[in-house]
Design a protein around this motif. Structure first.
Motif, PDB file in Angstrom:
ATOM      1  N   ARG A  57     123.926 -45.918 -53.855  1.00 25.89           N
ATOM      2  CA  ARG A  57     123.913 -46.817 -55.016  1.00 25.89           C
ATOM      3  C   ARG A  57     122.559 -47.511 -55.143  1.00 25.89           C
ATOM      4  NH1 ARG A  57     128.727 -48.341 -52.591  1.00 25.89           N
ATOM      5  NH2 ARG A  57     128.080 -50.528 -52.415  1.00 25.89           N
ATOM      6  N   GLU A  58     121.888 -47.792 -54.013  1.00 21.84           N
ATOM      7  CA  GLU A  58     120.534 -48.365 -54.056  1.00 21.84           C
ATOM      8  C   GLU A  58     119.571 -47.418 -54.767  1.00 21.84           C
ATOM      9  OE1 GLU A  58     119.029 -49.486 -50.216  1.00 21.84           O
ATOM     10  OE2 GLU A  58     120.644 -50.920 -49.874  1.00 21.84           O
ATOM     11  N   ALA A  59     119.721 -46.126 -54.517  1.00 20.58           N
ATOM     12  CA  ALA A  59     118.849 -45.146 -55.172  1.00 20.58           C
ATOM     13  C   ALA A  59     119.033 -45.200 -56.685  1.00 20.58           C
ATOM     14  CB  ALA A  59     119.133 -43.741 -54.641  1.00 20.58           C
ATOM     15  N   VAL A  60     120.258 -45.349 -57.137  1.00 19.92           N
ATOM     16  CA  VAL A  60     120.511 -45.457 -58.580  1.00 19.92           C
ATOM     17  C   VAL A  60     119.920 -46.755 -59.109  1.00 19.92           C
ATOM     18  CG1 VAL A  60     122.280 -45.584 -60.365  1.00 19.92           C
ATOM     19  CG2 VAL A  60     122.608 -44.060 -58.404  1.00 19.92           C
ATOM     20  N   ALA A  61     120.105 -47.848 -58.358  1.00 24.29           N
ATOM     21  CA  ALA A  61     119.576 -49.151 -58.781  1.00 24.29           C
ATOM     22  C   ALA A  61     118.054 -49.147 -58.846  1.00 24.29           C
ATOM     23  CB  ALA A  61     120.057 -50.241 -57.826  1.00 24.29           C
ATOM     24  N   SER A  62     117.412 -48.225 -58.158  1.00 18.61           N
ATOM     25  CA  SER A  62     115.953 -48.117 -58.152  1.00 18.61           C
ATOM     26  C   SER A  62     115.425 -47.177 -59.224  1.00 18.61           C
ATOM     27  CB  SER A  62     115.474 -47.618 -56.789  1.00 18.61           C
ATOM     28  OG  SER A  62     115.854 -48.520 -55.788  1.00 18.61           O
ATOM     29  N   SER A  63     116.325 -46.484 -59.888  1.00 20.09           N
ATOM     30  CA  SER A  63     115.917 -45.496 -60.890  1.00 20.09           C
ATOM     31  C   SER A  63     115.384 -46.172 -62.144  1.00 20.09           C
ATOM     32  CB  SER A  63     117.111 -44.617 -61.264  1.00 20.09           C
ATOM     33  OG  SER A  63     116.769 -43.778 -62.347  1.00 20.09           O
ATOM     34  N   TYR A  64     114.319 -45.620 -62.679  1.00 15.90           N
ATOM     35  CA  TYR A  64     113.776 -46.111 -63.951  1.00 15.90           C
ATOM     36  C   TYR A  64     114.565 -45.561 -65.137  1.00 15.90           C
ATOM     37  CZ  TYR A  64     109.644 -47.855 -61.515  1.00 15.90           C
ATOM     38  OH  TYR A  64     108.795 -48.546 -60.697  1.00 15.90           O
ATOM     39  N   HIS A  65     115.457 -44.623 -64.865  1.00 13.13           N
ATOM     40  CA  HIS A  65     116.155 -43.943 -65.947  1.00 13.13           C
ATOM     41  C   HIS A  65     117.626 -44.330 -66.060  1.00 13.13           C
ATOM     42  CE1 HIS A  65     112.526 -41.659 -66.244  1.00 13.13           C
ATOM     43  NE2 HIS A  65     112.655 -41.220 -65.011  1.00 13.13           N
ATOM     44  N   ALA A  66     118.074 -45.250 -65.228  1.00 12.54           N
ATOM     45  CA  ALA A  66     119.478 -45.662 -65.302  1.00 12.54           C
ATOM     46  C   ALA A  66     119.739 -46.361 -66.633  1.00 12.54           C
ATOM     47  CB  ALA A  66     119.811 -46.594 -64.140  1.00 12.54           C
ATOM     48  N   PRO A  67     120.861 -46.081 -67.258  1.00 13.98           N
ATOM     49  CA  PRO A  67     121.180 -46.773 -68.511  1.00 13.98           C
ATOM     50  C   PRO A  67     121.561 -48.238 -68.244  1.00 13.98           C
ATOM     51  CG  PRO A  67     122.855 -45.117 -67.975  1.00 13.98           C
ATOM     52  CD  PRO A  67     121.806 -45.032 -66.930  1.00 13.98           C
ATOM     53  N   VAL A  68     121.522 -49.033 -69.280  1.00 15.57           N
ATOM     54  CA  VAL A  68     121.761 -50.475 -69.164  1.00 15.57           C
ATOM     55  C   VAL A  68     123.096 -50.775 -68.504  1.00 15.57           C
ATOM     56  CG1 VAL A  68     122.082 -52.607 -70.489  1.00 15.57           C
ATOM     57  CG2 VAL A  68     120.280 -51.003 -71.127  1.00 15.57           C
ATOM     58  N   ASP A  69     124.145 -50.047 -68.865  1.00 16.04           N
ATOM     59  CA  ASP A  69     125.461 -50.344 -68.300  1.00 16.04           C
ATOM     60  C   ASP A  69     125.496 -50.138 -66.788  1.00 16.04           C
ATOM     61  OD1 ASP A  69     125.397 -47.476 -69.177  1.00 16.04           O
ATOM     62  OD2 ASP A  69     127.385 -47.448 -68.244  1.00 16.04           O
ATOM     63  N   LEU A  70     124.702 -49.203 -66.278  1.00 13.57           N
ATOM     64  CA  LEU A  70     124.656 -49.022 -64.823  1.00 13.57           C
ATOM     65  C   LEU A  70     123.919 -50.175 -64.155  1.00 13.57           C
ATOM     66  CD1 LEU A  70     124.102 -45.222 -64.084  1.00 13.57           C
ATOM     67  CD2 LEU A  70     126.176 -46.587 -63.950  1.00 13.57           C
ATOM     68  N   PHE A  71     122.824 -50.640 -64.762  1.00 16.23           N
ATOM     69  CA  PHE A  71     122.137 -51.808 -64.208  1.00 16.23           C
ATOM     70  C   PHE A  71     123.082 -53.006 -64.180  1.00 16.23           C
ATOM     71  CE2 PHE A  71     118.001 -49.730 -65.481  1.00 16.23           C
ATOM     72  CZ  PHE A  71     117.474 -49.666 -64.209  1.00 16.23           C
ATOM     73  N   GLU A  72     123.860 -53.188 -65.245  1.00 16.90           N
ATOM     74  CA  GLU A  72     124.812 -54.305 -65.298  1.00 16.90           C
ATOM     75  C   GLU A  72     125.861 -54.180 -64.196  1.00 16.90           C
ATOM     76  OE1 GLU A  72     126.164 -53.848 -69.301  1.00 16.90           O
ATOM     77  OE2 GLU A  72     124.537 -55.088 -70.126  1.00 16.90           O
ATOM     78  N   LYS A  73     126.380 -52.977 -64.017  1.00 17.30           N
ATOM     79  CA  LYS A  73     127.395 -52.741 -62.983  1.00 17.30           C
ATOM     80  C   LYS A  73     126.819 -52.989 -61.590  1.00 17.30           C
ATOM     81  CE  LYS A  73     130.180 -49.017 -61.023  1.00 17.30           C
ATOM     82  NZ  LYS A  73     130.524 -47.593 -61.082  1.00 17.30           N
ATOM     83  N   LEU A  74     125.631 -52.440 -61.335  1.00 15.53           N
ATOM     84  CA  LEU A  74     125.037 -52.554 -60.004  1.00 15.53           C
ATOM     85  C   LEU A  74     124.548 -53.968 -59.703  1.00 15.53           C
ATOM     86  CD1 LEU A  74     123.191 -49.125 -59.983  1.00 15.53           C
ATOM     87  CD2 LEU A  74     125.257 -49.733 -58.700  1.00 15.53           C
TER      88      LEU A  74
END
Length: 155
Positions: A57-74
């Motif tokens: 999940r940290e790898a996703v939180a570090s992604s520049y391409h994650a959509p807004v809803d994933l940033f909100e969730k994480l």
């Protein structure tokens, strides 16, 4: 994928000045272009964001391409490390960064304090943080930005 990437533009500029023989980030990006962001990649990020392993999940939180809803969730993830990666990611939306100002973890707020893209209102709240470490990081970033602005004026 590493979560550690929190150099401000002023820091990157100083590193460029101290090592003029190195390629700039822009030159490297031109030589090694990133693959396009596809729906498939976004689907993979969504799957990985739900993984029980916090490091994934940290790898996703570090992604520049994650959509807004994933940033909100994480940003509300139970793991401090995941929230810290959201806090230091330059691609995290401003509203999500604001939501981390009151995070119970000092490290999360510390990474938030050094993120160059944190909105001014959030920085003002961090300036009054209960943690001396967070307040010191805010001062350091403010001084660094002032030095960089002075250098640009004199150039």
């Amino acid at each position: 994928m590493s979560c550690i990437r929190f150099n401000t533009p002023a820091q990157r500029e100083q590193m460029r000045r101290l090592a003029p023989s190195q390629l700039t980030a822009e030159e490297i990006a031109e030589l090694h272009p990133a693959p396009p962001v596809t729906e498939s990649k976004i689907r993979r990020l969504r799957l990985l964001a739900a993984n029980p392993n916090p490091k994934i999940r940290e790898a996703v939180a570090s992604s520049y391409h994650a959509p807004v809803d994933l940033f909100e969730k994480l940003a509300s993830d139970p793991d401090d490390g995941v929230r810290a990666c959201v806090a230091r990611n330059e691609a995290t939306p401003c509203d999500v960064l604001r939501s981390l100002v009151d995070d119970p973890n000092e490290q999360v707020r510390g990474f938030l304090a050094i993120n160059y893209y944190v909105p001014d209102d959030a920085m003002e709240r961090l300036r009054e943080d209960s943690s001396g470490t967070v307040r010191s990081l805010v001062r350091w970033k403010t001084e660094l930005a002032a030095e960089n602005a002075a250098e640009l004026e004199n150039a």
